[in-house]
Scaffold this active site. Structure first.
Site, PDB file in Angstrom:
ATOM      1  N   CYS A   1       4.471   2.868  -2.070  1.00 52.38           N
ATOM      2  CA  CYS A   1       3.158   2.228  -1.962  1.00 52.38           C
ATOM      3  C   CYS A   1       2.256   2.510  -3.160  1.00 52.38           C
ATOM      4  O   CYS A   1       1.144   1.983  -3.234  1.00 52.38           O
ATOM      5  CB  CYS A   1       2.477   2.667  -0.674  1.00 52.38           C
ATOM      6  SG  CYS A   1       3.464   2.246   0.781  1.00 52.38           S
TER       7      CYS A   1
ATOM      8  N   HIS B   1      -7.102   4.829  -0.770  1.00 48.48           N
ATOM      9  CA  HIS B   1      -5.818   4.358  -0.259  1.00 48.48           C
ATOM     10  C   HIS B   1      -5.999   3.944   1.195  1.00 48.48           C
ATOM     11  O   HIS B   1      -5.513   2.892   1.604  1.00 48.48           O
ATOM     12  CB  HIS B   1      -4.763   5.454  -0.405  1.00 48.48           C
ATOM     13  CG  HIS B   1      -3.368   5.013  -0.095  1.00 48.48           C
ATOM     14  ND1 HIS B   1      -2.763   3.955  -0.747  1.00 48.48           N
ATOM     15  CD2 HIS B   1      -2.461   5.463   0.817  1.00 48.48           C
ATOM     16  CE1 HIS B   1      -1.538   3.785  -0.253  1.00 48.48           C
ATOM     17  NE2 HIS B   1      -1.335   4.681   0.694  1.00 48.48           N
TER      18      HIS B   1
ATOM     19  N   GLU C   1      -6.881  12.322   2.630  1.00 52.81           N
ATOM     20  CA  GLU C   1      -7.534  11.716   1.454  1.00 52.81           C
ATOM     21  C   GLU C   1      -9.014  12.102   1.427  1.00 52.81           C
ATOM     22  O   GLU C   1      -9.577  12.374   0.358  1.00 52.81           O
ATOM     23  CB  GLU C   1      -7.375  10.193   1.470  1.00 52.81           C
ATOM     24  CG  GLU C   1      -7.856   9.547   0.181  1.00 52.81           C
ATOM     25  CD  GLU C   1      -7.588   8.054   0.087  1.00 52.81           C
ATOM     26  OE1 GLU C   1      -7.801   7.478  -0.999  1.00 52.81           O
ATOM     27  OE2 GLU C   1      -7.169   7.451   1.103  1.00 52.81           O
TER      28      GLU C   1
ATOM     29  N   LYS D   1      -8.061  -2.170   2.761  1.00 58.12           N
ATOM     30  CA  LYS D   1      -6.906  -2.371   3.650  1.00 58.12           C
ATOM     31  C   LYS D   1      -7.347  -2.709   5.074  1.00 58.12           C
ATOM     32  O   LYS D   1      -6.552  -3.202   5.871  1.00 58.12           O
ATOM     33  CB  LYS D   1      -6.006  -1.140   3.658  1.00 58.12           C
ATOM     34  CG  LYS D   1      -5.206  -0.927   2.365  1.00 58.12           C
ATOM     35  CD  LYS D   1      -4.286   0.261   2.497  1.00 58.12           C
ATOM     36  CE  LYS D   1      -3.457   0.492   1.237  1.00 58.12           C
ATOM     37  NZ  LYS D   1      -4.263   1.055   0.122  1.00 58.12           N
TER      38      LYS D   1
ATOM     39  N   HIS E   1      -1.999  -3.212   4.630  1.00 57.52           N
ATOM     40  CA  HIS E   1      -1.393  -2.382   3.582  1.00 57.52           C
ATOM     41  C   HIS E   1      -0.291  -3.190   2.915  1.00 57.52           C
ATOM     42  O   HIS E   1       0.767  -3.434   3.503  1.00 57.52           O
ATOM     43  CB  HIS E   1      -0.839  -1.099   4.192  1.00 57.52           C
ATOM     44  CG  HIS E   1      -0.361  -0.110   3.174  1.00 57.52           C
ATOM     45  ND1 HIS E   1      -0.353  -0.364   1.809  1.00 57.52           N
ATOM     46  CD2 HIS E   1       0.130   1.158   3.324  1.00 57.52           C
ATOM     47  CE1 HIS E   1       0.120   0.680   1.172  1.00 57.52           C
ATOM     48  NE2 HIS E   1       0.419   1.617   2.067  1.00 57.52           N
TER      49      HIS E   1
ATOM     50  N   PHE F   1       5.181   6.995  -0.152  1.00 59.54           N
ATOM     51  CA  PHE F   1       6.298   7.789   0.359  1.00 59.54           C
ATOM     52  C   PHE F   1       7.035   8.417  -0.822  1.00 59.54           C
ATOM     53  O   PHE F   1       7.207   7.798  -1.876  1.00 59.54           O
ATOM     54  CB  PHE F   1       7.278   6.911   1.134  1.00 59.54           C
ATOM     55  CG  PHE F   1       6.800   6.464   2.495  1.00 59.54           C
ATOM     56  CD1 PHE F   1       5.615   6.933   3.037  1.00 59.54           C
ATOM     57  CD2 PHE F   1       7.562   5.576   3.242  1.00 59.54           C
ATOM     58  CE1 PHE F   1       5.185   6.525   4.289  1.00 59.54           C
ATOM     59  CE2 PHE F   1       7.149   5.158   4.499  1.00 59.54           C
ATOM     60  CZ  PHE F   1       5.954   5.638   5.031  1.00 59.54           C
TER      61      PHE F   1
END
Length: 412
Positions: free
Chosen positions: A163, A302, A313, A334, A339, A398
């Protein structure tokens, strides 16, 4: 001496609009692109919603016979790239082609192609598998096809970091221009992951929201968040040297000034405790930009709407910015785009430069129930007009990939 690098063109294909203008208007208005999923049978999965690109017709940008040789993720990238290059009013010809690069990331690549051709192989044998199977599937083919379609002969690359792919690609592209490898570069991220296998994989790992109200399912930083909503699309920037932009009297949206990229060395899917890796990426990017943390006005987070990401975060932002964290505007688009995986960093970079150019910060919608672990100013539910001079855009992936980009209002 390092060369200054500016953004002169932007293009996007997203769940909230198939061009930058429509996308931006919808984000500022707080309109979501999330609805019931149609690209898979929702009755087969616990997750019923997705952020799909709607009414996409690539034929205005790509010849029909070429469309058939491209997976959807590549089509998104080619269309967004052609829009960005047109926006930059950049002519690519024999005089400059070898100085124009392409660096476009994708996290997964051609999932549609893979599933379709695998079914064909299982049912009818290898002879019925398309000869275009491999070149349509591989993640670097978005960059390859953009290069072919536009005649860009400089560095041609694809960063695959889940991502974070789009953001890593922009950062790597920025450095390629800064150090003189190329003078212009078409860069960003693209993804078309709304397929049965991808949906199954994310559902099996319980990463997706199972909230059945599409308008409320993506709720970053909200206490009731229960997973991310899968999105798709592409976001592309044209970066070039300041010298070149001034020489051709190009419109400058913003300057890209910082790039941080770190690894968690922690877990294949979960972020490091308290966002330790994300904090280092932000610090690195701000240091690269030769700025102080208190210079930052806005963070496009994010902000995935997952329990751990949003809390960690937030912790990372507090660690990096200290007292200034309370004065920062932080939002997650998002909440409206879903996402978009490898495309997220590309689209959110476009959002960052539009925020600088317009003096508007898009909101985090669906922010209703505060979470004690998420206690910053998330620009809840309504856009905010304010001067925006410096934006940090975060992308985390990831594998423990953490990326921060810093964009700044251009000043001569």
């Amino acid at each position: 001496m390092e060369r200054r690098v500016v953004v002169t063109g932007i293009g996007a294909v997203t769940p909230v609009g198939n061009d930058v203008g429509t996308m931006w208007d919808n984000l500022v208005a707080g309109n979501t692109g999330i609805d019931y999923v149609t690209k898979v049978n929702k009755d087969d999965f616990p997750t019923k919603v997705a952020a799909e690109v709607k009414d996409f017709d690539p034929s205005d940008f790509i010849e029909k016979k070429e469309i058939r040789k491209m997976d959807l993720f590549t089509q998104y990238a080619v269309v967004a790239s052609k829009m960005a290059v047109a926006d930059a009013k950049l002519t690519i010809d024999d005089t400059n082609a070898d100085r124009v690069g392409v660096w476009i990331g994708s996290g997964i690549g051609g999932m549609h192609t893979y599933e379709e051709q695998h079914t064909r192989f299982m049912e009818k044998g290898y002879r019925r598998v398309s000869p275009f199977f491999v070149p349509m599937m591989i993640p670097d083919m978005a960059a390859g096809q953009v290069s072919i379609q536009l005649g860009a002969k400089g560095i041609n690359a694809c960063t695959v970091t889940a991502c974070a792919s789009g953001a890593n690609s922009i950062g790597d592209a920025f450095k390629a221009v800064q150090r003189g490898d190329v003078d212009y570069i078409i860069t960003g991220g693209t993804e078309a992951p709304i397929t049965n296998m991808a949906f199954a994989g994310f559902s099996s790992m319980k990463a997706l929201s199972v909230n059945e109200d599409p308008k409320k399912a993506s709720r970053p930083f909200d206490k009731e968040r229960d997973g991310f909503v899968m999105g798709e699309g592409a976001g592309i920037l044209v970066l070039e040297t300041l010298e070149s932009a001034l020489a051709r009297d190009a419109h400058i949206y913003a300057e890209i000034v910082g790039y941080g990229s770190t690894g968690d060395a922690y877990h294949i899917t979960a972020p490091a405790e308290d966002g330790e890796g994300a904090a280092r990426a932000m610090s690195q990017a701000i240091q690269d930009a030769k700025l102080a943390p208190e210079n930052v006005d806005y963070i496009n987070a994010h902000g995935t709407s997952t329990e751990l990401n949003d809390a960690f975060e937030t912790a990372a932002i507090k660690h990096v910015f200290g007292e200034h964290a309370e004065k920062l505007a932080v939002s997650s688009t998002k909440s409206m785009t879903g996402h978009m995986l490898g495309a997220a960093g590309g689209v959110e970079a476009v959002v960052a430069v539009k925020s600088i150019a317009t003096g508007v910060i898009p909101p985090t919608i669906n922010y209703e129930t505060p979470d004690p672990a998420c206690d910053l100013d998330y620009v809840p539910n309504e856009a905010r007009e304010q001067a925006v001079n410096v934006v940090v855009s975060n992308s985390l992936g990831f594998g423990g990939h953490n990326v921060s980009l810093v964009f700044k209002k251009y000043q001569s």
